[in-house]
Every structure is written in structure tokens, then in C-alpha cells.
Scaffold this active site. Structure first.
Site, short mmCIF file in Angstrom:
data_model
loop_
_atom_site.label_atom_id
_atom_site.label_comp_id
_atom_site.label_asym_id
_atom_site.label_seq_id
_atom_site.Cartn_x
_atom_site.Cartn_y
_atom_site.Cartn_z
N HIS A 157 -22.45 -49.50 -24.35
CA HIS A 157 -23.42 -49.57 -25.46
C HIS A 157 -24.44 -50.69 -25.23
O HIS A 157 -25.05 -51.18 -26.19
CB HIS A 157 -22.73 -49.79 -26.81
CG HIS A 157 -21.55 -48.90 -27.05
ND1 HIS A 157 -21.62 -47.71 -27.75
CD2 HIS A 157 -20.26 -49.02 -26.64
CE1 HIS A 157 -20.42 -47.14 -27.77
NE2 HIS A 157 -19.58 -47.91 -27.10
N SER A 278 -49.92 -59.67 -13.28
CA SER A 278 -50.75 -59.16 -14.37
C SER A 278 -52.13 -59.78 -14.22
O SER A 278 -52.27 -60.92 -13.79
CB SER A 278 -50.13 -59.56 -15.71
OG SER A 278 -51.15 -59.63 -16.70
N LYS A 284 -46.68 -63.55 -15.06
CA LYS A 284 -45.88 -62.32 -14.97
C LYS A 284 -45.62 -61.86 -13.56
O LYS A 284 -46.38 -62.09 -12.63
CB LYS A 284 -46.59 -61.19 -15.75
CG LYS A 284 -46.50 -61.46 -17.24
CD LYS A 284 -46.65 -60.23 -18.07
CE LYS A 284 -45.48 -59.30 -17.94
NZ LYS A 284 -45.62 -58.17 -18.85
N GLU A 291 -40.33 -49.28 -12.26
CA GLU A 291 -40.89 -48.52 -13.39
C GLU A 291 -41.40 -47.16 -12.92
O GLU A 291 -41.26 -46.15 -13.62
CB GLU A 291 -42.03 -49.30 -14.03
CG GLU A 291 -41.58 -50.59 -14.69
CD GLU A 291 -42.78 -51.43 -15.08
OE1 GLU A 291 -43.33 -51.21 -16.16
OE2 GLU A 291 -43.17 -52.31 -14.29
#
Ligand code: ARG
Length: 472
Positions: A157, A278, A284, A291
């Protein structure tokens, strides 16, 4: 002008929009190699059975080799007027060798021809993917062996459940990929029957030798039913279904990489080679490759769905709808190939932060089950009672916002008087993972054993096969 390949009974050519919807050459030129292999085998068989003269056979073979060379060098001009790869190749053959080219299509139709080409392409793709899967498994198993005892939180979970090791976690994916390879291998075994000779749908009156073409093209045998031969695209569906499941596995792993590389988790670090910055936020480091593996899964699943829908209402035998099998299959299997390669790159690149993983491995009372097991083993409590006692101890620890190992003996004995100081030995994360020695469990000795088994098997296999090259 009517079509030079089939325009005998046509007075004029197709409307522009007809050509636009009909032509497949823009995408089926990818089948050039398979189409020429099929034609070479067919021509050789026509000569062997006396249907074609040896002289025409030689001309056709030499001509087809020339066409192959032109296509490989990029010297071939593909024409939309000629619809598809089959007619583009045959038409060029006619430019090269004259009317003998027209004899190549004896005892054959584009329907059995395209089914054969697609089978050859799918088989080639499945073989290339297998080498890539093995390489990804190798990358994972090597990392797993190196980090067989690096403890990390195991989740259910997405809540801290029990400590596991990083190696154990990676080996879970090695198992999944093993099943993926099994699914592709099953699909390959079933597809390996040759449709050539089914002709348009009913077979042919020429005395062809289907066994000969099947063997020449590496098929196990000819297909048994000519109608089925030209209307079957199960082999594409099966490859896409296997691809869809594999893509879902890669996507789950990619999602974990995305989570693990956040500063909040910080379980692993990817180098500059597999991250991007970024344009506005200088701090970043984005895991774009992960992704994209996750994102590209969408089109692979879509290709399977798309072809299922194309086929669901088709009466036997061939229908032009079936031309729609190609773009989705080409794209999906190429995309999968890219995703496997990118995932293998990330796995080799990633550096786990063992301290960060260890820090969180015990969080969220992850050794509570070890405590309950201890109460059963040492005090002889029934597991349900031990569960209850442990629950109260977790409650006591969380009321003070400390870990289980930070409770005093007195605090523990207030809940269960028979608890002895020995209990502290099972509350640490290392002891927890070390104790899970059951077959397939997370104990480092088990993980090392399984990683080594895989490494042996994979290194053996890679000596026997073609390696990790992607889809051409
Ligand atoms: N381009 C077609 C396909 O991909 C080849 C078969 C065409 N057959 C036909 N009878 N028109 O399916």
C-alpha cells in the site's frame, strides 16, 4: 492511368483520396527485407518444382538481390502509386529484368505474401527483444548481487511494511522479465508456421512445395488451412499482448525510479547521463528517461487494443482492414525496444544511497512483525495474541514518537510481563532481513543465491544468443 500491377479491368486510376487511404508504402517499406527473403524462397521453390524455368529463376534472384542492395543503400525510390512494399519491389524487379519479373507472382497472392512478411518481421523483432530483455535482466541481477544486503523499506500500500534488501527488490523485476521472455517465446513457437502458398485464400492449382518454402524461411512447417493462413493475425496480437505486459512491468519499475530519485525518498541517484535539468528551477534533476518509459507504455497498450478492435468484426478471409496491423505493431515493438534499452541504461547508471535506504528501512514500525514472531517463537504466544500485544507496543511507541527499539524494557513488560531483553535483538532492520531465510525470502544469503543463479543462467544464455542490440 490505371494500376500497372492489377489495372487490367480498370479504365482509370484511383481518386487522390483513395490513394491516400489505400497506400501503405510509407510504413510497410519496413518489410522490405522480409519481403525479399520471402520472394527469394518462393522463386527458388518455383524453379525446384518446375513451375519456373531455371533461367527465369536466376534472373529473378539476381534482380531481387539488386533491389535489396538499392533499398539498403537508400537508392530506391518508393512510389505511392504502387501502394505497398510488395508491388514496389516487384515493379522495380520488372524495370531490372523485364517480363520474367511477372512470373514471380505465380502461385502466390499479396495475401499470403503479406502474412509471411509480417510473421518474419514479428519473429525478427521477438528475437531481438529477447536479447535485450536478457541484457536488462543481467544489469538488474548484477546490481542485485552487489546490493544483496542493502536494507531498504519494503512497502505494501506504499506504506512501510517490512524491511527488505535492495537486491531482493531488483530481483523481483528479473523474475517478471523472465516471464515476459517466456510469453514472447511461446508466441514465437506458435507463430512459426509459414502462410506462403495459401495464395489469395483457397490455395493454388500449381504443384507448389510448401514444405520447401517453409524450411527455407526458417519456419517449422506450413500452416494447415489456407483461409486461416491469410486471415490470422494472432501472432501480432500475441506479440503485442506480451509487449503490453512487459511494458507494464517496465512502467512499474520506472515509477519506482521516479519515486526513489525524489529528494524525499533519495534512495537512488541517477547521473547526468539519465537526468535533465529544469529551465527555470536550477536545483532540479528530473528522471525524464524513467518518466518516458512510464509514459510510452500508453502507446504499447494502445496498439494491442487497436488491433483487437480492427480484427473483431472481420469475416474470413483477408480484408484490407488487416493492413492496419502494421503501424501499431512496428511502433509498439520499437517503443518497447527503446524502453528496455533505456531501463538497462538507468539500472547500470543508478547508485543506491544505502544510508538513506537504511534510515527509512525501520521507519513506520517496520519490524513489528519480527516482534510478533519473537513473541510466538520465544514466549509461545498464539500469533493472533502476539499480533495484539505488538499492536499495543506500537501504540505505546507511537504515543512517545519513538521507534520500537527505543521503548524501555519496563514499558514493554507493562504490556507483556514475560518479555525479556533478548527481544531487542530482533528489532533491528539487519536482524529482520537476516531472519527471512525462507525460500525466495529477503535474507541476504537467499538474495545472493538467487542473483548468482540468474547471473549464471544469463551469462550462459548470452554466449549462446545474439546479445543486446535493439530492433533494426
Ligand atoms: N498492403 C496490404 C496489407 O498490408 C497487402 C495485401 C493486399 N492484398 C490485397 N488483396 N489487396 O495488408
Amino acid at each position: 492511368m490505371s494500376n500497372r500491377m492489377w489495372g487490367g479491368r480498370f479504365g482509370s486510376g484511383p481518386a487522390e483520396i483513395m490513394q491516400e487511404i489505400n497506400a501503405s508504402i510509407d510504413f510497410d517499406k519496413r518489410l522490405a527485407d522480409q519481403d525479399i527473403r520471402g520472394s527469394l524462397a518462393h522463386a527458388e521453390m518455383l524453379v525446384a518444382t518446375g513451375i519456373l524455368s531455371a533461367e527465369d529463376g536466376v534472373a529473378i534472384r539476381t534482380g531481387l538481390e539488386t533491389v535489396r542492395g538499392e533499398i539498403e543503400r537508400g537508392d530506391f525510390s518508393f512510389s505511392r502509386d504502387l501502394e505497398d512494399i510488395h508491388m514496389n519491389v516487384e515493379s522495380r524487379l520488372r524495370d531490372l529484368i523485364g517480363p520474367a519479373a511477372g512470373r514471380l507472382h505465380t502461385a502466390r497472392s499479396r495475401n499470403d505474401q503479406v502474412a509471411t512478411d509480417m510473421k518474419l518481421w514479428t519473429r525478427d523483432a521477438v528475437d531481438a527483444l529477447d536479447g535485450q530483455f536478457a541484457d536488462l535482466q543481467l544489469a538488474l541481477a548484477e546490481k542485485a548481487a552487489a546490493f544483496a544486503d542493502a536494507v531498504m523499506p519494503g512497502f505494501t500500500h506504499l506504506q512501510s511494511a517490512q524491511p527488505v534488501t535492495f537486491g531482493h527488490h531488483l530481483l523481483a523485476y528479473v523474475e517478471m522479465l523472465g516471464r515476459d521472455r517466456g510469453r514472447f517465446a511461446d508466441a514465437r513457437r506458435r507463430l512459426n508456421e509459414c502462410p506462403l502458398g495459401a495464395a489469395a485464400l483457397a490455395g493454388t492449382s500449381f504443384p507448389i512445395d510448401r514444405r520447401r518454402t517453409a524450411a527455407a524461411l526458417g519456419f517449422d512447417r506450413p500452416t494447415a488451412n489456407s483461409l486461416d493462413s491469410v486471415s490470422d493475425r494472432d501472432f501480432v496480437l500475441e506479440a503485442l499482448a506480451a509487449a503490453a505486459i512487459a511494458a507494464v512491468h517496465l512502467s512499474r519499475f520506472a515509477e519506482e525510479v521516479v519515486l526513489w530519485t525524489t529528494p524525499q525518498f533519495a534512495f537512488v541517484r541517477l547521473s547526468d547521463a539519465f537526468t535533465t535539468g529544469s529551465s527555470i528551477m536550477p536545483q532540479k534533476r528530473n528522471p525524464d528517461a524513467a518518466e518516458l518509459v512510464r509514459g510510452k507504455t500508453g502507446r504499447i497498450l494502445g496498439a494491442l487494443q487497436g488491433l483487437l478492435v480492427v480484427l473483431k468484426g472481420l469475416p474470413l478471409a483477408y480484408g484490407k482492414d488487416m493492413q492496419e496491423d502494421k503501424e501499431g505493431a512496428f511502433d509498439a515493438l520499437h517503443t518497447l525496444s527503446l524502453c528496455i534499452a533505456a531501463t538497462a541504461g538507468m539500472v547500470r547508471d543508478m547508485e543506491p544511497d544505502c544510508d538513506a535506504m537504511r534510515r527509512w528501512a525501520g521507519a513506520g514500525y517496520a519490524t513489528a512483525t519480527d516482534l510478533a514472531d519473537w513473541l510466538v517463537r520465544v514466549l509461545g504466544l498464539p500469533f493472533r495474541d502476539a499480533h495484539h500485544v505488538t499492536g499495543r507496543l506500537v501504540g505505546a511507541a507511537s504515543a512517545r514518537a519513538v521507534g520500537l527499539e527505543e521503548l524501555t524494557l519496563a514499558e514493554m513488560q507493562a504490556v507483556e510481563p514475560r518479555i525479556s531483553p533478548e527481544v531487542f535483538s530482533v528489532l533491528g532492520v539487519d536482524a529482520s532481513v537476516r531472519s527471512r531465510t525462507s525460500e525466495g525470502g529477503t535474507a541476504p544469503e537467499q538474495v545472493r543465491r538467487q542473483a548468482n543463479l540468474w547471473l549464471e543462467r544469463l551469462r550462459e544464455g548470452s554466449r549462446a544468443s545474439g546479445g543486446a542490440g535493439g530492433l533494426a
